[in-house]
Write an enzyme that holds these catalytic residues in place. Structure first.
Site, short mmCIF file in Angstrom:
data_model
loop_
_atom_site.label_atom_id
_atom_site.label_comp_id
_atom_site.label_asym_id
_atom_site.label_seq_id
_atom_site.Cartn_x
_atom_site.Cartn_y
_atom_site.Cartn_z
N LYS A 125 1.08 -0.92 -0.32
CA LYS A 125 -0.18 0.10 -0.21
C LYS A 125 0.92 1.03 0.05
O LYS A 125 1.98 1.09 -0.05
CB LYS A 125 -1.06 0.62 1.16
CG LYS A 125 -2.11 0.86 1.27
CD LYS A 125 -3.35 -0.20 0.40
CE LYS A 125 -4.58 0.90 0.54
NZ LYS A 125 -5.58 0.14 -0.12
N ASP A 165 -7.80 4.39 -4.59
CA ASP A 165 -7.73 3.79 -2.92
C ASP A 165 -8.37 5.19 -2.93
O ASP A 165 -8.62 5.97 -4.13
CB ASP A 165 -6.44 3.79 -2.31
CG ASP A 165 -7.14 3.08 -0.84
OD1 ASP A 165 -7.92 2.17 -0.73
OD2 ASP A 165 -7.33 3.78 0.24
O1 2IT Z 1 -8.27 -1.83 -0.99
C1 2IT Z 1 -7.75 -2.61 -1.55
O2 2IT Z 1 -8.55 -3.32 -2.25
C2 2IT Z 1 -7.62 -1.49 -3.15
N1 2IT Z 1 -7.64 -0.79 -2.70
C3 2IT Z 1 -7.74 -2.22 -4.69
C4 2IT Z 1 -5.92 -2.50 -4.91
C5 2IT Z 1 -5.79 -2.58 -5.48
O3 2IT Z 1 -4.84 -3.03 -6.44
O4 2IT Z 1 -6.65 -2.61 -6.81
#
Ligand code: 2IT
Length: 445
Positions: A125, A165
């Site tokens: 993340k 996100d």
């Molecule tokens: O919290 C999540 O799963 C996302 N923000 C999407 C992450 C992604 O790589 O699609």
């Protein structure tokens, strides 16, 4: 043998002032500690210590210029948490509240969520304390360019594939991807959530929300129930809330609330028309971060500075941000007859709220299972990019439904049945943990 309190005290000592990270780890460790203690291979390989320590944490400076020609400095992060199951994968969040601890909690959760999808994806993340709220589109573009100029050093299509996100939607992904191409001259699908014209997957914008409703459908089926005629409370008004509202309506439910940082909307007629859904998108694109204008536009009620958990509903889908649902909110939902709770934001419910729902035997789906459809379709976007192909919306949606059914099944398989009540939190944590831990054993250290 591990003792929960001892393990958590050590973790807190090593990660001071990272409350959200401690909270996320605590939830998983509580679910899996018996499994670990019964399994000498996990104990000997120090799986718990290794799975709670991020592989790598990157922090970088982001310098950009606002519309008044002032130089602005923000901080960027990428937490590459665990790549046991595949390349690092997870979203970018642009929000004024973030800190290193938030990205560690999100990267940790992502590792387990991605495991549940059964796709070959590790967990990561990242993001920045930059807030798009009140910024012009030009400022957002300049920030995204500056952010990617730094981030591109640490990512790659086989290494780490970010996505959106909170605060990072299709618009931001476009600016970020444009800059990646400018610097690297590569057409690699290094981001997901791309526009369909330049390598994105159909259904990706809807995926997290649709997936949450598909999970709910499976959960209700387990209790011989359906979504038909159910009243639903949703919080948030972003991408995820939008997907939930659309799919829940399509499957016969009535969504009566959405919300923003300014308060919530109560729409007795239901947030149920294409016009209303388009308006939600417009609200998001305005960069103002408020929902109040919806009330005036559609003759609904706006309740300032409150959350929608005081409205009597059958299902609740928190879709906004971590810890948005407190114990008091949970008590109010239960007092008003809520039957099912689907945590759709990452760690949207406080631990006390979660434990209250479980104690009250309210079927409760945890975020890492319920919202996994978003990253699952990101995985499908990567597969399409690798094949240089584009699947139809129907093909992607069919695969998404299959994945959500499988996640629900995995929760049932690993949930201890408590007199007919399914503990989805335990089920999801154990299913997710086992896959990562067993792969770690096979890969050595
Ligand atoms: O919290 C999540 O799963 C996302 N923000 C999407 C992450 C992604 O790589 O699609």
């Amino acid at each position: 043998m591990y003792n929960y309190d001892e393990f958590m005290a050590n973790l807190e000592r090593r990660n001071p002032a990272e409350g959200e990270f401690i909270q996320a780890v605590g939830g998983v460790v509580e679910s899996v500690i018996d499994l670990v203690n019964d399994n000498p291979a996990y104990i000997n390989a120090k799986i718990l210590e290794r799975i709670t320590e991020p592989d790598r944490v990157v922090s970088f400076k982001v310098e950009w210029e606002d519309d008044d020609h002032n130089v602005q400095v923000n901080r960027g992060y990428r937490v590459q948490f665990n790549n046991t199951l595949g390349p690092y994968k997870g979203g970018l969040r642009f929000h004024s509240s973030v800190s290193l601890g938030s990205f560690k909690f999100l990267g940790f959760e992502q590792t387990f969520k991605n495991s549940l999808t059964t796709l070959p994806l590790g967990g990561a993340k990242g993001g920045s304390d930059f807030s798009p709220r009140g910024k012009s589109d030009n400022e957002i573009m300049r920030f995204c360019r500056a952010f990617m100029t730094q981030l591109q050093k640490y990512i790659g299509p086989e290494t780490d594939i970010p996505a959106g996100d909170i605060g990072v939607g299709a618009k931001e992904i476009g600016y970020l991807y444009g800059q990646y191409k400018r610097i690297r001259d590569e057409n690699a699908g290094v981001l997901t959530g791309k526009g369909h014209l330049w390598g994105g997957s159909l259904i990706r914008p809807e995926a997290a929300g649709y997936g949450a409703v598909y999970f709910a459908r499976e959960m209700l089926k387990r209790y011989n129930d359906t979504l038909e005629g159910k009243r639903v409370a949703v919080s948030g008004f972003g991408n995820v809330a939008w997907g939930v509202v659309k799919k829940a309506t399509e499957l016969g439910a009535k969504v009566v609330t959405i919300s923003g940082p300014d308060g919530y909307i109560y729409d007795e007629e239901g947030v149920s028309t294409q016009e209303k859904w388009n308006y939600m998108v417009q609200l998001r694109l305005s960069n103002n971060d408020i929902v109040a204008p919806y009330a005036q536009r559609f003759g609904a009620q706006f309740i300032p500075r409150k959350k929608p958990w005081e409205v009597p509903v059958d299902l609740a889908f928190p879709c906004a941000i971590q810890n948005e649902l407190s114990l008091e909110d949970a008590q109010s939902l239960v007092a008003n007859g809520v039957k099912y709770v689907l945590e759709t934001s990452n760690m949207g419910c406080r631990r006390e709220a979660e434990n209250f729902f479980i104690a009250q035997k309210i079927p409760y789906g945890p975020g890492k299972a319920v919202n996994a459809g978003g990253v699952a379709v990101s995985g499908l976007e990567m597969a399409q990019n690798a094949m240089k192909l584009s699947w139809t919306a129907q093909e992607v949606d069919d695969k998404l439904q299959q994945i959500m059914q499988n996640i629900h099944k995995a929760c049932l398989t690993h949930s201890p049945e408590e007199g007919g009540y399914v503990n989805y939190v335990k089920g999801a944590n154990i299913a997710a943990f086992k896959r990562v831990a067993d792969a770690m054993l096979e890969l050595g250290y």
